[in-house]
Design an enzyme around this catalytic site. Structure first.
Site, PDB file in Angstrom:
ATOM      1  N   HIS A   3      55.962  -3.841 -50.337  1.00 16.87           N
ATOM      2  CA  HIS A   3      54.582  -3.608 -50.782  1.00 16.87           C
ATOM      3  C   HIS A   3      54.504  -2.320 -51.605  1.00 16.87           C
ATOM      4  O   HIS A   3      53.699  -1.422 -51.341  1.00 16.87           O
ATOM      5  CB  HIS A   3      53.632  -3.525 -49.581  1.00 16.87           C
ATOM      6  CG  HIS A   3      52.217  -3.910 -49.925  1.00 16.87           C
ATOM      7  ND1 HIS A   3      51.310  -4.347 -48.983  1.00 16.87           N
ATOM      8  CD2 HIS A   3      51.550  -3.926 -51.104  1.00 16.87           C
ATOM      9  CE1 HIS A   3      50.150  -4.611 -49.561  1.00 16.87           C
ATOM     10  NE2 HIS A   3      50.281  -4.357 -50.854  1.00 16.87           N
ATOM     11  N   ASP A  61      56.597  -9.011 -53.030  1.00 11.56           N
ATOM     12  CA  ASP A  61      56.230  -7.648 -52.650  1.00 11.56           C
ATOM     13  C   ASP A  61      55.343  -7.658 -51.410  1.00 11.56           C
ATOM     14  O   ASP A  61      55.142  -6.621 -50.792  1.00 11.56           O
ATOM     15  CB  ASP A  61      55.500  -6.950 -53.807  1.00 11.56           C
ATOM     16  CG  ASP A  61      55.284  -5.477 -53.539  1.00 11.56           C
ATOM     17  OD1 ASP A  61      56.270  -4.786 -53.198  1.00 11.56           O
ATOM     18  OD2 ASP A  61      54.127  -5.000 -53.639  1.00 11.56           O
ATOM     19  N   ARG A  72      41.483  -8.866 -61.853  1.00 14.67           N
ATOM     20  CA  ARG A  72      41.716  -7.680 -62.686  1.00 14.67           C
ATOM     21  C   ARG A  72      43.209  -7.540 -62.978  1.00 14.67           C
ATOM     22  O   ARG A  72      43.615  -7.262 -64.105  1.00 14.67           O
ATOM     23  CB  ARG A  72      41.192  -6.439 -61.957  1.00 14.67           C
ATOM     24  CG  ARG A  72      41.138  -5.182 -62.813  1.00 14.67           C
ATOM     25  CD  ARG A  72      40.834  -3.987 -61.937  1.00 14.67           C
ATOM     26  NE  ARG A  72      39.614  -4.153 -61.185  1.00 14.67           N
ATOM     27  CZ  ARG A  72      38.410  -3.755 -61.584  1.00 14.67           C
ATOM     28  NH1 ARG A  72      38.286  -3.175 -62.764  1.00 14.67           N
ATOM     29  NH2 ARG A  72      37.351  -3.918 -60.809  1.00 14.67           N
ATOM     30  N   ILE A  73      44.037  -7.756 -61.955  1.00 11.17           N
ATOM     31  CA  ILE A  73      45.482  -7.636 -62.135  1.00 11.17           C
ATOM     32  C   ILE A  73      46.011  -8.804 -62.960  1.00 11.17           C
ATOM     33  O   ILE A  73      46.835  -8.621 -63.861  1.00 11.17           O
ATOM     34  CB  ILE A  73      46.191  -7.549 -60.775  1.00 11.17           C
ATOM     35  CG1 ILE A  73      45.765  -6.274 -60.043  1.00 11.17           C
ATOM     36  CG2 ILE A  73      47.707  -7.582 -60.956  1.00 11.17           C
ATOM     37  CD1 ILE A  73      46.232  -6.213 -58.605  1.00 11.17           C
ATOM     38  N   ASP A  98      42.320 -20.559 -62.438  1.00  3.43           N
ATOM     39  CA  ASP A  98      41.288 -19.831 -61.721  1.00  3.43           C
ATOM     40  C   ASP A  98      40.042 -20.710 -61.690  1.00  3.43           C
ATOM     41  O   ASP A  98      39.480 -21.023 -62.745  1.00  3.43           O
ATOM     42  CB  ASP A  98      40.971 -18.489 -62.400  1.00  3.43           C
ATOM     43  CG  ASP A  98      40.084 -17.601 -61.528  1.00  3.43           C
ATOM     44  OD1 ASP A  98      39.030 -18.087 -61.064  1.00  3.43           O
ATOM     45  OD2 ASP A  98      40.447 -16.437 -61.308  1.00  3.43           O
ATOM     46  N   ARG A 119      48.684 -11.143 -51.707  1.00  2.80           N
ATOM     47  CA  ARG A 119      48.710 -11.103 -50.247  1.00  2.80           C
ATOM     48  C   ARG A 119      49.636 -12.212 -49.763  1.00  2.80           C
ATOM     49  O   ARG A 119      49.651 -13.314 -50.314  1.00  2.80           O
ATOM     50  CB  ARG A 119      47.315 -11.304 -49.649  1.00  2.80           C
ATOM     51  CG  ARG A 119      46.358 -10.148 -49.908  1.00  2.80           C
ATOM     52  CD  ARG A 119      46.779  -8.885 -49.141  1.00  2.80           C
ATOM     53  NE  ARG A 119      45.796  -7.805 -49.273  1.00  2.80           N
ATOM     54  CZ  ARG A 119      45.823  -6.883 -50.215  1.00  2.80           C
ATOM     55  NH1 ARG A 119      46.788  -6.911 -51.129  1.00  2.80           N
ATOM     56  NH2 ARG A 119      44.915  -5.924 -50.254  1.00  2.80           N
ATOM     57  N   GLU A 157      53.152  -9.062 -42.808  1.00  2.00           N
ATOM     58  CA  GLU A 157      53.444  -8.025 -43.800  1.00  2.00           C
ATOM     59  C   GLU A 157      54.874  -7.521 -43.685  1.00  2.00           C
ATOM     60  O   GLU A 157      55.542  -7.268 -44.686  1.00  2.00           O
ATOM     61  CB  GLU A 157      52.460  -6.850 -43.627  1.00  2.00           C
ATOM     62  CG  GLU A 157      52.652  -5.708 -44.601  1.00  2.00           C
ATOM     63  CD  GLU A 157      52.137  -6.021 -45.999  1.00  2.00           C
ATOM     64  OE1 GLU A 157      52.492  -5.279 -46.926  1.00  2.00           O
ATOM     65  OE2 GLU A 157      51.374  -6.998 -46.158  1.00  2.00           O
TER      66      GLU A 157
END
Length: 339
Positions: free
Chosen positions: A297, A273, A172-173, A192, A250, A278
């Protein structure tokens, strides 16, 4: 006279502490109470811990309005929600709280992933355009010089005209980023494995070819076992000198151990980001490298952007109350290929 029957569905808010206060405005709360029987001030922070008010509300709830920090909806929790029919998630991924038990009981699920995709795509667009103009490096150089400089002598390979941008993942992004890039004179490659045909004007290629031909590579694939470290040593080595790698998906999708030598030499640039872990350790060079833009993030919804997710969630509740299908329904099969 016969008593009036309130046909509005019963709703309970279930999310982490402090989230509801940032997510919902007074206008949202008023709208919620017009659509459902709910106390918008009652927020269940932990559905697994007995609390008389939450227990009573959960037993009556037909809809849960969830967001970040929602309790996983295990079979034990669902046993205390016999009337529950739908979970409306006012954020992106539902993987953190929607369990197999939800699907087994036939719960309908929807999320505000579409609303959350927009700020991530906007961040990515800015990162792509800034990468082409070498904004990070030129700003640092300007701060060091603090004087007039012949910038044209350093900028022969700068600019965004006919740049080739590689989008990894028609998520979607990823698709939204492609849409935002259309007004610019930029060539777009897409990788993809599930894409049958690329969007108009976009070339579908293999991952290695995308990395070898792109001057900006932006990662938008979901976190799945098959995408772990998908940008590894071979893909990084294939990238031309000066390529910028952008990750808003991610951290686990990129092999950071393989990436770091390319960053330390300055051969590659990065806008990150998300990282793996993390939170990078305090001594990580990612914090200080001049060719790395590291952000905590923040690409996804924050500040007033949370209200967009609330808007979408409340519209879904309105559809449910009218007996209409959700506009953004999530199905169990979707989670095999999405974040």
């Amino acid at each position: 006279m016969h008593p009036t029957t309130d046909s509005r569905p019963s709703l309970l808010l279930a999310m982490g502490e402090g989230v509801a206060g940032r997510l919902l405005t007074d206008t949202h709360r008023t709208r919620l109470t017009s659509l459902a029987r709910t106390d918008p001030r009652l927020v269940a922070h932990d559905l697994a811990t007995p609390d008389p008010r939450v227990t009573a509300a959960l037993a009556e709830a037909e809809i849960l309005l969830t967001c970040w920090g929602a309790t996983p909806l295990t079979a034990e929790v669902l046993d205390r929600a016999p009337r529950l029919k739908a979970v409306v998630h006012a954020a992106g991924s539902v993987k953190h709280h929607i369990t197999d038990a939800c699907w087994e009981r036939g719960l309908r699920v929807t999320s505000a992933a579409a609303a959350n995709a927009l700020p991530v795509a906007e961040y990515t667009l800015a990162a792509i355009l800034f990468a082409g103009k070498r904004v990070l490096g030129s700003a640092q150089r300007y701060a060091e010089l603090r004087a007039d400089h012949a910038w044209l002598t350093e900028s022969a390979d700068w600019g965004n005209y006919r740049r080739t941008v590689g989008i990894v993942g028609a998520s979607r992004i990823g698709r939204r980023v492609i849409d935002l890039l259309r007004p610019f004179d930029i060539d777009i490659l897409l990788y993809d494995p599930y894409a049958d045909a690329p969007p108009p004007g976009v070339e579908l290629v293999g991952l290695d070819e995308l990395c070898a031909r792109s001057t900006v590579v932006s990662v938008h694939a979901p976190q799945l076992p098959s995408t772990y470290r998908m940008i590894g040593a071979a893909q990084l080595a294939a990238m031309p000198d000066g390529t910028t790698l952008i990750n808003t998906s991610r951290g686990s999708l990129i092999d950071e151990e393989a990436l770091l030598p390319h960053l330390l030499t300055g051969r590659l640039h990065a806008t990150l980001d998300v990282t793996d872990p993390e939170l990078p350790p305090p001594g990580s060079p990612l914090y200080t490298l001049p060719n790395v833009l590291l952000t905590p993030h923040v690409a996804g919804s924050l500040g007033n952007e949370l209200h967009r997710m609330a808007d979408q969630a409340i519209e879904e509740i309105a559809r449910y109350a009218r007996g209409e299908p959700f506009a953004e329904e999530v199905r169990a099969s979707d989670l095999q290929r999405s974040a």
